[in-house]
Design a protein around this motif. Structure first.
Motif, mmCIF file in Angstrom:
data_model
loop_
_atom_site.group_PDB
_atom_site.id
_atom_site.type_symbol
_atom_site.label_atom_id
_atom_site.label_comp_id
_atom_site.label_asym_id
_atom_site.label_seq_id
_atom_site.Cartn_x
_atom_site.Cartn_y
_atom_site.Cartn_z
ATOM 1 N N PHE A 180 4.977 7.967 5.131
ATOM 2 C CA PHE A 180 5.428 8.003 4.086
ATOM 3 C C PHE A 180 6.076 7.180 3.247
ATOM 4 N N GLU A 213 6.347 3.647 1.078
ATOM 5 C CA GLU A 213 5.593 3.193 -0.168
ATOM 6 C C GLU A 213 4.170 2.358 0.201
ATOM 7 N N ASP A 214 4.276 1.370 1.047
ATOM 8 C CA ASP A 214 2.872 0.719 1.370
ATOM 9 C C ASP A 214 1.874 1.456 2.406
ATOM 10 N N LEU A 268 1.146 4.851 1.344
ATOM 11 C CA LEU A 268 0.510 5.750 0.605
ATOM 12 C C LEU A 268 -0.676 5.415 0.014
ATOM 13 N N PHE A 316 5.455 -3.383 8.476
ATOM 14 C CA PHE A 316 5.644 -2.666 7.115
ATOM 15 C C PHE A 316 6.254 -3.382 6.209
ATOM 16 N N ALA A 317 5.956 -3.342 5.066
ATOM 17 C CA ALA A 317 6.641 -4.009 3.689
ATOM 18 C C ALA A 317 8.125 -3.221 3.860
ATOM 19 N N PRO A 324 11.060 -1.423 2.606
ATOM 20 C CA PRO A 324 11.123 -0.333 1.603
ATOM 21 C C PRO A 324 11.966 -0.728 0.270
ATOM 22 N N SER A 325 11.622 0.251 -0.631
ATOM 23 C CA SER A 325 12.291 -0.141 -1.863
ATOM 24 C C SER A 325 13.804 -0.017 -2.025
ATOM 25 N N TYR A 372 9.368 5.053 -4.518
ATOM 26 C CA TYR A 372 8.188 5.491 -4.962
ATOM 27 C C TYR A 372 7.801 5.056 -6.562
ATOM 28 N N TRP A 373 8.147 3.868 -6.891
ATOM 29 C CA TRP A 373 7.531 3.528 -8.227
ATOM 30 C C TRP A 373 7.871 4.196 -9.423
#
Lengths: 162, 234
Positions: free
Chosen positions: A54, A56-57, A59, B18-19, B21-22, B188-189
């Motif tokens: 879960f 962000e990248d 989803l 994976f990028a 996380p924000s 989550y933007w």
């Protein structure tokens, strides 16, 4: 304290009805072997954005190695993320959704996609969207003051354009 | 050399990359306990020694409109922002530098201190309420501001900041940063999605509604004097 005779009768009737209903439910549960669902998948909701599935990248809609589609989403106050998703029409989609905070319910009117999203667990639904068009994902479990603004967009597109 | 090459290949092949996380902040049990146990007195000392007061003042009301007012923001929100600067998931250079040497406990103490300061008084510069505040815009998937930021802009849960009484310049600049993805620490933007849908006029209208009265009129003399002393020492 004085209680009227009629009032007393109704108090007894309501108490009796409660026990009768509990008895009926117990009989059905035992007789039909109904029990809480097994095979549930727990997840730490407070660290959801740091998890692999879960993050962000990860989803959105993804094609699996076997060609099937999985839509991974997050429900969080107040929206479903990604807030705009596209899925192909008449194609089976596995939807996996988890809550980042409190209890939510996701519902897409005019489709058969609806499920509760309980914090701490992953909800999984397999469905096929039969009609193209723009649909709205709504929350149907009261989750806070912004509940009535918890909406996101689901676009069902023709197969060729997805 | 061979060993280094083999090790590098193994690391590359060990799994999907994976990028970032924000934000690396999660409000789990340990973090909530850390924030809850923030020491206000120590936070007050740090606000002086770590030079927070130079921009944010001791009372959390910035003197420059480009700097944010942080008085009365929730400790959970301030904590997350300071941690994000430390983790460099939020990248304003002066703030990244300012928090570099602070420990998690220091950050918790500072958050506790500024959370106890008086939230900027409701000072809506405009009387008319923009439609977006209470209703949002369903067609564009823009949620109402007050659904997350409180019915009166007083802030919501955890990482939902108060908007009421915010500096106008900072408000506009922040919305532009979200819009241009220069700021991406909204998990989550949540703000990026909204800011991208808003026009410059709408941002201006919201900034006017939520912004505080220009602080130039009521500067705190004591803070100003202390600032001057600090500058002399430097």
């Amino acid at each position: 304290m004085h209680i009227d005779q009629t009032e007393k009768k109704w108090i007894w009737i309501s108490v009796l009805m409660t026990f009768v209903m509990m008895g009926v439910l117990t009989l059905y549960a035992v007789g039909s072997n109904i029990h809480p669902p097994s095979g549930f998948e727990p997840i730490d909701s407070t660290r959801l954005h740091l998890s692999e599935e879960f993050s962000e990248d990860n989803l959105g809609l993804k094609k699996n190695d076997d060609g099937t589609l999985t839509l991974t989403m997050v429900a969080a106050r107040y929206g479903f993320y990604p807030s705009k998703v596209e899925v192909p029409v008449n194609t089976p989609v596995k939807i996996r959704i988890a809550s980042a905070d409190v209890l939510h319910g996701v519902h897409v009117p005019y489709t058969n996609f609806a499920t509760m999203v309980v914090p701490g667990y992953i909800s999984e639904v397999n469905t096929t969207f039969m009609k193209t068009g723009d649909f709205t994902l709504l929350c149907n479990e009261y989750c806070g003051l912004g509940h009535d603004h918890m909406w996101s967009r689901l676009k069902v597109v023709p197969k060729s354009s997805s | 050399m061979k060993k280094i090459l083999t090790l590098s290949m193994l690391i590359c092949l060990s799994g999907p990359v994976f990028a970032e996380p924000s934000s690396l902040v999660a409000y789990d049990r340990e973090t909530r306990a850390l924030i809850r146990d923030g020491n206000v007195d120590n936070g007050q000392k740090l606000a002086k020694s770590a030079k927070c007061k130079k921009c944010h003042s001791m009372n959390g009301i910035a003197e420059d409109s480009d700097d944010p007012n942080i008085a009365g923001m929730s400790a959970t929100y301030i904590f997350k922002q300071l941690k994000d600067y430390k983790d460099e998931t939020r990248s304003e250079k002066s703030m990244v530098k300012a928090v570099k040497k602070l420990s998690d406990q220091d950050i918790s103490d500072l958050s506790a201190y500024y959370a106890t300061q008086q939230l900027s008084a409701a000072a809506h510069a405009t009387e008319s309420v923009p439609v977006l505040v209470h209703y949002g815009d369903r067609k564009r998937m823009v949620r109402a501001c007050n659904s997350c930021h409180g019915q009166n802009g007083e802030g919501g849960m955890y990482d939902m900041p108060a908007l009421n009484g915010q500096s106008k310049g900072y408000f506009v600049a922040t919305m532009e940063e979200f819009k241009e993805e220069d700021r991406t620490n909204d998990i989550y933007w949540r703000m990026r999605d909204i800011a991208k849908e808003l026009s410059e006029d709408e941002i201006e209208e919201l900034a006017n509604y939520y912004s505080a009265v220009d602080p130039d009129g009521d500067e705190d003399d004591e803070d100003e004097d202390e600032d001057d002393e600090d500058e002399d020492k430097e």
